[in-house]
Motif scaffolding. Sequence first.
Motif, mmCIF file in Angstrom:
data_model
loop_
_atom_site.group_PDB
_atom_site.id
_atom_site.type_symbol
_atom_site.label_atom_id
_atom_site.label_comp_id
_atom_site.label_asym_id
_atom_site.label_seq_id
_atom_site.Cartn_x
_atom_site.Cartn_y
_atom_site.Cartn_z
ATOM 1 N N ILE A 99 -58.014 104.290 -22.917
ATOM 2 C CA ILE A 99 -58.850 105.514 -23.241
ATOM 3 C C ILE A 99 -58.100 106.013 -24.314
ATOM 4 C CG2 ILE A 99 -59.791 105.150 -20.870
ATOM 5 C CD1 ILE A 99 -58.439 107.302 -20.185
ATOM 6 N N GLY A 100 -59.549 107.048 -24.885
ATOM 7 C CA GLY A 100 -59.078 108.252 -25.903
ATOM 8 C C GLY A 100 -58.448 107.938 -26.767
ATOM 9 N N GLU A 101 -56.672 108.594 -27.408
ATOM 10 C CA GLU A 101 -55.907 108.590 -28.587
ATOM 11 C C GLU A 101 -55.359 107.066 -28.267
ATOM 12 O OE1 GLU A 101 -54.075 112.230 -28.953
ATOM 13 O OE2 GLU A 101 -53.482 112.066 -27.201
ATOM 14 N N VAL A 102 -55.312 107.035 -27.169
ATOM 15 C CA VAL A 102 -54.399 106.094 -26.794
ATOM 16 C C VAL A 102 -55.084 104.453 -26.949
ATOM 17 C CG1 VAL A 102 -52.446 104.637 -25.342
ATOM 18 C CG2 VAL A 102 -53.201 107.115 -24.740
ATOM 19 N N GLU A 103 -56.104 104.023 -26.760
ATOM 20 C CA GLU A 103 -56.866 103.110 -27.315
ATOM 21 C C GLU A 103 -57.469 102.929 -28.152
ATOM 22 O OE1 GLU A 103 -59.632 100.296 -27.136
ATOM 23 O OE2 GLU A 103 -57.957 100.423 -26.055
ATOM 24 N N GLU A 104 -57.371 104.380 -28.982
ATOM 25 C CA GLU A 104 -57.521 104.165 -30.658
ATOM 26 C C GLU A 104 -56.333 103.782 -31.059
ATOM 27 O OE1 GLU A 104 -58.923 107.778 -34.236
ATOM 28 O OE2 GLU A 104 -59.013 108.137 -31.894
ATOM 29 N N TYR A 105 -55.364 104.185 -30.612
ATOM 30 C CA TYR A 105 -53.989 103.864 -31.900
ATOM 31 C C TYR A 105 -53.604 102.508 -31.122
ATOM 32 C CZ TYR A 105 -49.139 103.629 -32.974
ATOM 33 O OH TYR A 105 -47.906 102.602 -33.240
ATOM 34 N N PHE A 106 -54.334 101.248 -30.063
ATOM 35 C CA PHE A 106 -53.214 100.241 -29.617
ATOM 36 C C PHE A 106 -54.573 99.148 -29.521
ATOM 37 C CE2 PHE A 106 -50.217 103.084 -27.229
ATOM 38 C CZ PHE A 106 -49.135 102.256 -27.970
ATOM 39 N N LYS A 107 -56.070 99.873 -29.251
ATOM 40 C CA LYS A 107 -57.307 98.589 -29.678
ATOM 41 C C LYS A 107 -57.299 98.111 -28.150
ATOM 42 C CE LYS A 107 -58.370 100.436 -33.501
ATOM 43 N NZ LYS A 107 -57.230 101.588 -34.235
ATOM 44 N N LEU A 108 -56.553 97.658 -27.515
ATOM 45 C CA LEU A 108 -56.419 96.502 -25.912
ATOM 46 C C LEU A 108 -57.853 96.932 -25.147
ATOM 47 C CD1 LEU A 108 -52.735 97.624 -25.195
ATOM 48 C CD2 LEU A 108 -54.092 96.199 -27.161
ATOM 49 N N ASN A 109 -58.346 97.413 -25.239
ATOM 50 C CA ASN A 109 -59.800 97.989 -24.589
ATOM 51 C C ASN A 109 -60.416 96.737 -24.476
ATOM 52 O OD1 ASN A 109 -61.112 98.388 -22.207
ATOM 53 N ND2 ASN A 109 -62.275 99.660 -23.182
ATOM 54 N N ARG A 110 -60.806 95.333 -23.492
ATOM 55 C CA ARG A 110 -61.423 94.632 -24.093
ATOM 56 C C ARG A 110 -61.496 94.007 -25.219
ATOM 57 N NH1 ARG A 110 -65.306 94.335 -19.433
ATOM 58 N NH2 ARG A 110 -66.067 96.507 -18.634
ATOM 59 N N ASN A 111 -60.284 93.602 -25.375
ATOM 60 C CA ASN A 111 -60.318 93.519 -27.012
ATOM 61 C C ASN A 111 -58.764 91.934 -26.766
ATOM 62 O OD1 ASN A 111 -59.064 92.664 -29.844
ATOM 63 N ND2 ASN A 111 -59.302 94.737 -29.898
ATOM 64 N N ALA A 112 -59.638 90.779 -26.308
ATOM 65 C CA ALA A 112 -58.681 89.843 -26.390
ATOM 66 C C ALA A 112 -57.586 89.364 -27.301
ATOM 67 C CB ALA A 112 -59.269 88.087 -25.427
ATOM 68 N N GLY A 113 -57.512 89.307 -28.322
ATOM 69 C CA GLY A 113 -57.175 89.034 -29.634
ATOM 70 C C GLY A 113 -56.534 89.807 -30.123
ATOM 71 N N ARG A 114 -56.555 91.135 -29.957
ATOM 72 C CA ARG A 114 -55.500 92.731 -29.684
ATOM 73 C C ARG A 114 -54.509 92.387 -28.743
ATOM 74 N NH1 ARG A 114 -51.986 94.950 -31.392
ATOM 75 N NH2 ARG A 114 -51.037 96.681 -30.909
ATOM 76 N N THR A 115 -54.797 92.024 -27.271
ATOM 77 C CA THR A 115 -53.810 91.943 -26.455
ATOM 78 C C THR A 115 -53.261 90.598 -26.974
ATOM 79 O OG1 THR A 115 -55.866 92.522 -25.040
ATOM 80 C CG2 THR A 115 -53.765 91.803 -23.706
ATOM 81 N N LYS A 116 -53.372 89.901 -26.899
ATOM 82 C CA LYS A 116 -52.404 88.259 -27.520
ATOM 83 C C LYS A 116 -51.712 89.449 -28.412
ATOM 84 C CE LYS A 116 -55.738 85.465 -28.063
ATOM 85 N NZ LYS A 116 -56.894 84.504 -28.210
ATOM 86 N N GLN A 117 -52.070 90.091 -29.314
ATOM 87 C CA GLN A 117 -51.218 89.904 -30.967
ATOM 88 C C GLN A 117 -50.073 91.266 -29.950
ATOM 89 O OE1 GLN A 117 -52.727 93.204 -33.803
ATOM 90 N NE2 GLN A 117 -52.320 91.534 -35.728
ATOM 91 N N PHE A 118 -50.560 91.990 -29.500
ATOM 92 C CA PHE A 118 -49.516 93.038 -28.932
ATOM 93 C C PHE A 118 -48.437 92.263 -28.113
ATOM 94 C CE2 PHE A 118 -48.671 95.688 -25.131
ATOM 95 C CZ PHE A 118 -48.774 97.132 -25.364
ATOM 96 N N LEU A 119 -49.487 91.745 -26.469
ATOM 97 C CA LEU A 119 -48.271 91.452 -25.944
ATOM 98 C C LEU A 119 -46.623 89.700 -26.645
ATOM 99 C CD1 LEU A 119 -50.437 89.280 -22.796
ATOM 100 C CD2 LEU A 119 -48.176 91.039 -23.240
ATOM 101 N N GLN A 120 -46.575 89.633 -28.255
ATOM 102 C CA GLN A 120 -46.749 88.145 -28.224
ATOM 103 C C GLN A 120 -45.764 89.347 -29.871
ATOM 104 O OE1 GLN A 120 -49.581 85.998 -29.511
ATOM 105 N NE2 GLN A 120 -48.742 84.300 -28.353
ATOM 106 N N ASN A 121 -46.159 90.782 -30.027
ATOM 107 C CA ASN A 121 -45.003 91.235 -31.148
ATOM 108 C C ASN A 121 -45.476 92.524 -30.285
ATOM 109 O OD1 ASN A 121 -46.282 89.727 -34.147
ATOM 110 N ND2 ASN A 121 -47.712 89.589 -32.139
ATOM 111 N N GLU A 122 -45.414 93.718 -30.708
ATOM 112 C CA GLU A 122 -44.936 94.597 -29.881
ATOM 113 C C GLU A 122 -44.878 94.889 -28.485
ATOM 114 O OE1 GLU A 122 -49.086 96.641 -31.770
ATOM 115 O OE2 GLU A 122 -47.737 94.521 -31.600
#
Length: 618
Positions: free
Chosen positions: A303-326
């Motif tokens: 939520i909020g500014e954290v979601e705006e930065y990480f963009k992980l909410n209901r976003n499977a593509g970004r979630t995979k990218q986050f886990l495999q990288n950051e």
Amino acid sequence: MAIAPVPQNIEQVFSSTTYYIDFYQRQYKWNREPVERLLDDIFYKFNQDYGKIDSSLASELAGSRIGYYFLNTYVTNTINNKVFLVDGQQRFTTITLILIQLYHLGGKLNSELTDWIKDRIHGTSGARKNFWLQHQNHLSALEGLLVGLPVAEIPIKSGITAKNMVENSKFIKIWLENELKTIHQFDTFIYYLLRNVEIVKLEVMQTDVPMVFEVINDRGVRLKPHEILKGKLLGQVDKQELELLNLNKLWENQVNLVGVANSGGENDEIDNFFETFIRSKIASTRGVAEKYTSKNYHRILFIGEVEEYFKLNRNAGRTKQFLQNEFIYFTKLYSRIRELRSSFNSEYKNLYFNQLNDLTGHFVLILSACKINDLEEDEKIKIISYQYDRIFTILHLQKAYVNNIIADLVYTISIEIKEINASDIAGVFERHLLKALSEIKDVPISEAFNYNYFKDVGYSDLPTRFSRYFFSRIEYFIAKEANSEMQQNFDNLVRNNGYVNGYHVEHILAHNLENLQAFNNDEEVFERERNRLGGLLLLRGNSNQSSGNESYGEKLKTYAQSLYWNATLHKDTYHSNIDLQALMNRHGLQIRAMDFFGPAELEERHKLLAQIVQIIWK
């Protein structure tokens, strides 16, 4: 979202459905206490009603006269005709273990119900067993329990789930044997357990699983925040992709790398990581940082500014990218910082110095400054840990260390050094240090160290830990520059408070008539002057006690046999000491022996310390 509850008894639950352990579920972690609680719950109603039943009554009829017992709910999610447990794995595993031990006990009692019990443990497909509860990595442990292998022979190398299943089975076996001693009592209990103990099934859609999972598990602190976050992240990814990309294993590897169960507290080290990581990327002030804690990050990440930065909410593509990288990079970086700060390493010594002073802000600062796979990672770690120590030290030595100033500076600096070049980091620290000094002193300040603010700094102005740290750094400077080894390690010099081997702050000028006369018998001036850093040093506990009120001449004998900084007061230290002389020439330091110690000598030593300070903390 609609959830339709379906009441079922144990026979119906374990009869035709294979339950797979969802990625949301942690391993089987129940120990004796929750297992005992479950057995207590099941047997409470049974024992209460069984005592009122005539033992001549047929077991099936007797079982029907035991009241019904409700065993809470379980939650499933069906994908491609496979039923996954979202919540209930701990109870289902324990019930399976109870059924296995009932199966063995029934055999001993020659019960005719053993096949009925066995069918609740597994089905069959050809010659293959199909356990209704699919602990897929631990089926060999379940098989060993079912066939009755000796405990020592049951395979448990697959992990904590297998180990806990075996340990809990030993306890369950004893419990059941104590409770069910006759065949009538046993058979009646079986009818009661399988037909009258009910549990409600809740089936949810895939899209609703993360939300339902959190609602169910976040109450009662049954799961740690990182365990809930795992469900919310991995729940967005298609299960086939989860397996193909091995994301569950990736998550477990990184969580174990950072650390779990580091204390008896509510959070694990991985929870501290997420708090730090989010703060490093989002927080610009201490106030903002305090919104993101190790207890709530699993909620605010979406939520909020954290979601705006990480963009992980209901976003499977970004979630995979986050886990495999950051996630991989920053958990490794965080773990590396923890390891480097835990012991002295000359290349990364300032991380260790930060740790000596219980400073942790370098985690936020370094994670902020580094970007994924940062080629300047080593350099940034060194620069930031040094600058952090420098700010902490200078503020103390300039009488400018006020409440929360370091915490405030960590976040104002952190946001400015986010992913910048290593060469630009020191300038940001310097600018904020000068600004802080100017605000505290209420005058414009252009140089971080000013002798006018240092000249009166002494014993009463500094915390004892910092005073010991300060002199340990002076000691290290002399040892290193004179090509010598430290006589004592930092931990002993800074943290050891022991009476015998611990080091303590020593006044060079004892409180006696001779020394008081050197200050014109002015008690106030004498106390102020002898407390200045130039009139102090570190001495080992028993030496400190024995030299307490001695004359300076007697103290010199003790100093000659102690730390380097102390020994520089004694003339014998300089005999054929080429390395010490080289140190003095290299840095322009007028270090000398002092046969007498009065006001002038104290001022000289204090100014000498000021010179060394400016060399160490440039």
